[in-house]
Design a protein around this motif. Structure first.
Motif, PDB file in Angstrom:
ATOM      1  N   GLY A 145       0.826  -1.209   0.000  1.00  0.00           N
ATOM      2  CA  GLY A 145       0.000   0.000   0.000  1.00  0.00           C
ATOM      3  C   GLY A 145       0.854   1.250   0.000  1.00  0.00           C
ATOM      4  O   GLY A 145       2.018   1.234   0.418  1.00  0.00           O
ATOM      5  N   ASP A 146       0.277   2.339  -0.469  1.00  0.00           N
ATOM      6  CA  ASP A 146       1.029   3.586  -0.599  1.00  0.00           C
ATOM      7  C   ASP A 146       0.049   4.748  -0.531  1.00  0.00           C
ATOM      8  O   ASP A 146      -0.773   4.922  -1.433  1.00  0.00           O
ATOM      9  N   PRO A 147       0.112   5.569   0.536  1.00  0.00           N
ATOM     10  CA  PRO A 147      -0.849   6.663   0.657  1.00  0.00           C
ATOM     11  C   PRO A 147      -0.744   7.703  -0.454  1.00  0.00           C
ATOM     12  O   PRO A 147      -1.745   8.321  -0.816  1.00  0.00           O
ATOM     13  N   ARG A 148       0.438   7.880  -1.005  1.00  0.00           N
ATOM     14  CA  ARG A 148       0.580   8.840  -2.104  1.00  0.00           C
ATOM     15  C   ARG A 148      -0.125   8.326  -3.351  1.00  0.00           C
ATOM     16  O   ARG A 148      -0.813   9.068  -4.050  1.00  0.00           O
ATOM     17  N   GLN A 149       0.052   7.035  -3.642  1.00  0.00           N
ATOM     18  CA  GLN A 149      -0.666   6.457  -4.767  1.00  0.00           C
ATOM     19  C   GLN A 149      -2.175   6.524  -4.540  1.00  0.00           C
ATOM     20  O   GLN A 149      -2.943   6.793  -5.462  1.00  0.00           O
ATOM     21  N   GLN A 150      -2.593   6.277  -3.305  1.00  0.00           N
ATOM     22  CA  GLN A 150      -4.024   6.310  -3.036  1.00  0.00           C
ATOM     23  C   GLN A 150      -4.590   7.720  -3.196  1.00  0.00           C
ATOM     24  O   GLN A 150      -5.699   7.893  -3.724  1.00  0.00           O
ATOM     25  N   TYR A 151      -3.854   8.703  -2.771  1.00  0.00           N
ATOM     26  CA  TYR A 151      -4.285  10.096  -2.959  1.00  0.00           C
ATOM     27  C   TYR A 151      -4.501  10.376  -4.442  1.00  0.00           C
ATOM     28  O   TYR A 151      -5.521  10.951  -4.841  1.00  0.00           O
ATOM     29  N   GLU A 152      -3.549   9.945  -5.277  1.00  0.00           N
ATOM     30  CA  GLU A 152      -3.690  10.152  -6.717  1.00  0.00           C
ATOM     31  C   GLU A 152      -4.879   9.381  -7.276  1.00  0.00           C
ATOM     32  O   GLU A 152      -5.620   9.889  -8.132  1.00  0.00           O
ATOM     33  N   SER A 153      -5.075   8.151  -6.793  1.00  0.00           N
ATOM     34  CA  SER A 153      -6.200   7.345  -7.269  1.00  0.00           C
ATOM     35  C   SER A 153      -7.530   8.001  -6.929  1.00  0.00           C
ATOM     36  O   SER A 153      -8.463   8.010  -7.746  1.00  0.00           O
ATOM     37  N   ILE A 154      -7.617   8.553  -5.719  1.00  0.00           N
ATOM     38  CA  ILE A 154      -8.878   9.148  -5.270  1.00  0.00           C
ATOM     39  C   ILE A 154      -9.071  10.541  -5.855  1.00  0.00           C
ATOM     40  O   ILE A 154     -10.074  10.822  -6.527  1.00  0.00           O
ATOM     41  N   PHE A 155      -8.112  11.425  -5.617  1.00  0.00           N
ATOM     42  CA  PHE A 155      -8.278  12.812  -6.050  1.00  0.00           C
ATOM     43  C   PHE A 155      -8.045  12.976  -7.553  1.00  0.00           C
ATOM     44  O   PHE A 155      -8.680  13.826  -8.185  1.00  0.00           O
ATOM     45  N   GLY A 156      -7.148  12.176  -8.108  1.00  0.00           N
ATOM     46  CA  GLY A 156      -6.824  12.333  -9.522  1.00  0.00           C
ATOM     47  C   GLY A 156      -7.744  11.574 -10.457  1.00  0.00           C
ATOM     48  O   GLY A 156      -7.800  11.888 -11.657  1.00  0.00           O
ATOM     49  N   ARG A 157      -8.492  10.599  -9.916  1.00  0.00           N
ATOM     50  CA  ARG A 157      -9.323   9.764 -10.797  1.00  0.00           C
ATOM     51  C   ARG A 157     -10.766   9.661 -10.301  1.00  0.00           C
ATOM     52  O   ARG A 157     -11.688  10.107 -10.965  1.00  0.00           O
ATOM     53  N   LEU A 158     -10.961   9.063  -9.134  1.00  0.00           N
ATOM     54  CA  LEU A 158     -12.328   8.782  -8.702  1.00  0.00           C
ATOM     55  C   LEU A 158     -13.140  10.054  -8.460  1.00  0.00           C
ATOM     56  O   LEU A 158     -14.308  10.146  -8.859  1.00  0.00           O
ATOM     57  N   LEU A 159     -12.543  11.036  -7.812  1.00  0.00           N
ATOM     58  CA  LEU A 159     -13.292  12.259  -7.493  1.00  0.00           C
ATOM     59  C   LEU A 159     -13.522  13.145  -8.710  1.00  0.00           C
ATOM     60  O   LEU A 159     -14.236  14.144  -8.619  1.00  0.00           O
ATOM     61  N   LYS A 160     -12.949  12.756  -9.838  1.00  0.00           N
ATOM     62  CA  LYS A 160     -13.213  13.493 -11.074  1.00  0.00           C
ATOM     63  C   LYS A 160     -14.461  12.969 -11.801  1.00  0.00           C
ATOM     64  O   LYS A 160     -14.893  13.560 -12.799  1.00  0.00           O
ATOM     65  N   LEU A 161     -15.032  11.889 -11.280  1.00  0.00           N
ATOM     66  CA  LEU A 161     -16.303  11.416 -11.822  1.00  0.00           C
ATOM     67  C   LEU A 161     -17.413  12.391 -11.450  1.00  0.00           C
ATOM     68  O   LEU A 161     -17.275  13.166 -10.489  1.00  0.00           O
ATOM     69  N   PRO A 162     -18.533  12.400 -12.167  1.00  0.00           N
ATOM     70  CA  PRO A 162     -19.633  13.316 -11.833  1.00  0.00           C
ATOM     71  C   PRO A 162     -20.104  13.147 -10.388  1.00  0.00           C
ATOM     72  O   PRO A 162     -20.098  12.032  -9.854  1.00  0.00           O
ATOM     73  N   ASN A 163     -20.491  14.249  -9.774  1.00  0.00           N
ATOM     74  CA  ASN A 163     -20.891  14.222  -8.364  1.00  0.00           C
ATOM     75  C   ASN A 163     -22.018  13.241  -8.075  1.00  0.00           C
ATOM     76  O   ASN A 163     -22.109  12.682  -6.977  1.00  0.00           O
ATOM     77  N   GLU A 164     -22.898  13.023  -9.053  1.00  0.00           N
ATOM     78  CA  GLU A 164     -24.047  12.136  -8.819  1.00  0.00           C
ATOM     79  C   GLU A 164     -23.699  10.659  -8.972  1.00  0.00           C
ATOM     80  O   GLU A 164     -24.548   9.776  -8.730  1.00  0.00           O
ATOM     81  N   THR A 165     -22.459  10.339  -9.334  1.00  0.00           N
ATOM     82  CA  THR A 165     -22.045   8.941  -9.492  1.00  0.00           C
ATOM     83  C   THR A 165     -22.175   8.201  -8.167  1.00  0.00           C
ATOM     84  O   THR A 165     -21.647   8.629  -7.143  1.00  0.00           O
ATOM     85  N   LEU A 166     -22.866   7.072  -8.186  1.00  0.00           N
ATOM     86  CA  LEU A 166     -23.040   6.255  -6.990  1.00  0.00           C
ATOM     87  C   LEU A 166     -21.750   5.502  -6.677  1.00  0.00           C
ATOM     88  O   LEU A 166     -21.078   5.003  -7.579  1.00  0.00           O
ATOM     89  N   ILE A 167     -21.418   5.420  -5.398  1.00  0.00           N
ATOM     90  CA  ILE A 167     -20.219   4.707  -4.952  1.00  0.00           C
ATOM     91  C   ILE A 167     -20.648   3.435  -4.240  1.00  0.00           C
ATOM     92  O   ILE A 167     -21.397   3.473  -3.254  1.00  0.00           O
ATOM     93  N   TYR A 168     -20.161   2.307  -4.755  1.00  0.00           N
ATOM     94  CA  TYR A 168     -20.394   1.011  -4.119  1.00  0.00           C
ATOM     95  C   TYR A 168     -19.041   0.421  -3.731  1.00  0.00           C
ATOM     96  O   TYR A 168     -18.301  -0.068  -4.586  1.00  0.00           O
ATOM     97  N   PRO A 169     -18.686   0.463  -2.436  1.00  0.00           N
ATOM     98  CA  PRO A 169     -17.379  -0.037  -1.993  1.00  0.00           C
ATOM     99  C   PRO A 169     -17.412  -1.529  -1.707  1.00  0.00           C
ATOM    100  O   PRO A 169     -18.475  -2.163  -1.704  1.00  0.00           O
ATOM    101  N   ALA A 170     -16.239  -2.097  -1.442  1.00  0.00           N
ATOM    102  CA  ALA A 170     -16.152  -3.521  -1.103  1.00  0.00           C
ATOM    103  C   ALA A 170     -16.440  -3.779   0.364  1.00  0.00           C
ATOM    104  O   ALA A 170     -16.689  -4.927   0.747  1.00  0.00           O
ATOM    105  N   HIS A 171     -16.402  -2.731   1.187  1.00  0.00           N
ATOM    106  CA  HIS A 171     -16.609  -2.930   2.622  1.00  0.00           C
ATOM    107  C   HIS A 171     -17.362  -1.755   3.231  1.00  0.00           C
ATOM    108  O   HIS A 171     -17.255  -0.614   2.764  1.00  0.00           O
ATOM    109  N   ASP A 172     -18.087  -2.057   4.302  1.00  0.00           N
ATOM    110  CA  ASP A 172     -18.584  -1.026   5.201  1.00  0.00           C
ATOM    111  C   ASP A 172     -18.862  -1.685   6.546  1.00  0.00           C
ATOM    112  O   ASP A 172     -19.343  -2.816   6.605  1.00  0.00           O
TER     113      ASP A 172
END
Length: 345
Positions: A145-172
């Motif tokens: 794992g790597d927090p810097r890579q995760q930051y890029e994955s989240i802020f650079g990719r996932l959060l660029k999806l439209p705000n109304e996009t539904l999020i279904y995670p693997a865990h809760d």
């Protein structure tokens, strides 16, 4: 679209069953071993046919259901190309499509929680694995794992999806079932940071204990491959080195079971017939193209795929259908490349 969210209370894992009605092809994301019978019951109740079982990453908190589902349904197992699992039928890369009849999910590489983490996108929703959780993010302190890579994955990719996009995670672990990109931007406490360094600071100081199942789950999840030695023991496989001498022979028909994207990326053995694995049964049945090819011309069928898993299942099915000459290349294109076998594109 048919969509079901299923929950394993022991590990807090969500699994997702998706299908599009016409021919009943279905896929499941992040299945849990102990719930396999329930998944199959639901598949039967909905009159579906499970063709792909997918893990978003190598899980540490439960044993995957991939191998059991493959053994029970002959479905294709799928993970990202970085996985440490010994064998999965298909390995996806960033930019690929995860497709079944009527559905095609965009594949994006989202490392950080682990180095093999992927997310899968439909127009209105995203399956984020453990990368982005509801009001949280996946830990980054094991499995490369790597927090810097995760930051890029989240802020650079996932959060660029439209705000109304539904999020279904693997865990809760709090009973939440779904969120949206917009909600997580606004209310996820780990996303209220001003810089990557601030995010890294948070993730490096979580001081979490290891998952209870980690010492059991990780080794088990790295050994999910079909035991191709069983097929070899019946005399139904050939090595890549032996297959090299069979290419071009008039009495041998090479059958490529991979999907188009795999063929385009990795190349094709010269002279091979393309017959995607999902179409196998209709072609080996009496009157089917492969059945007739073997019966009327006497050709020996030699199946191959990416790593030998689909072709091993294919040769078993062909033998069951009475095609005694059927064989497969042990280890697939992966072994073929290591033997310096020729490929065309």
């Amino acid at each position: 679209m048919i969509f079901r969210q299923l929950f394993d209370s022991v590990s807090g894992t969500y699994s997702y069953l998706l299908a599009s009605r016409k021919g009943g092809e279905a896929l499941i994301i992040d299945p849990v071993l102990e719930k396999v019978d329930r998944y199959l019951q639901l598949v039967n109740e909905l009159d579906l046919r499970l063709v792909k079982a997918v893990d978003t990453h190598l899980h540490a908190d439960h044993i995957t259901g991939l191998g059991a589902l493959r053994d029970k349904t002959h479905c294709v197992t799928v993970m990202g190309e970085q996985t440490k699992a010994d064998v999965v039928s298909m390995r996806l890369a960033d930019g690929d499509k995860l497709a079944i009849e009527g559905l095609a999910l965009d594949v994006i590489y989202t490392p950080g929680h682990t180095d093999d983490s992927y997310s899968f996108i439909l127009p209105d929703r995203v399956f984020t694995g453990d990368t982005l959780l509801i009001r949280g993010t996946g830990r980054t302190d094991f499995q490369n794992g790597d927090p810097r890579q995760q930051y890029e994955s989240i802020f650079g990719r996932l959060l660029k999806l439209p705000n109304e996009t539904l999020i279904y995670p693997a865990h809760d672990y709090k009973g939440e079932t779904v969120s949206t990109i917009g909600e997580e931007k606004a209310f996820n406490p780990r996303l209220q940071v001003k810089s990557m360094d601030e995010y890294v600071e948070i993730m490096n100081n979580l001081k979490l204990s290891n998952p209870k199942m980690m010492d059991v789950a990780v080794p088990a999840n790295m050994k999910v491959g079909l035991h191709q030695d069983d097929i070899a023991g019946r005399g139904w496989s050939v090595t890549a080195e032996v297959a090299l001498a069979l290419v071009g022979r008039p009495d041998v028909a090479l059958i490529d079971l991979r999907e188009n994207a795999e063929r385009e990326r990795h190349g094709v053995i010269p002279g091979a017939i393309h017959l995607p694995y999902p179409r196998l049964q209709e072609n080996i049945a009496a009157g089917g193209m492969l059945h007739e090819l073997a019966r009327s011309t006497g050709k020996r069928l030699l199946f191959y795929c990416a790593f030998g898993e689909r072709s091993a299942m294919a040769v078993q099915a062909a033998q069951d259908a009475g095609i005694a000459s059927a064989r497969h290349i042990h280890g697939g294109i992966d072994a073929w490349k290591k033997a310096d076998g020729p490929l065309v594109r």
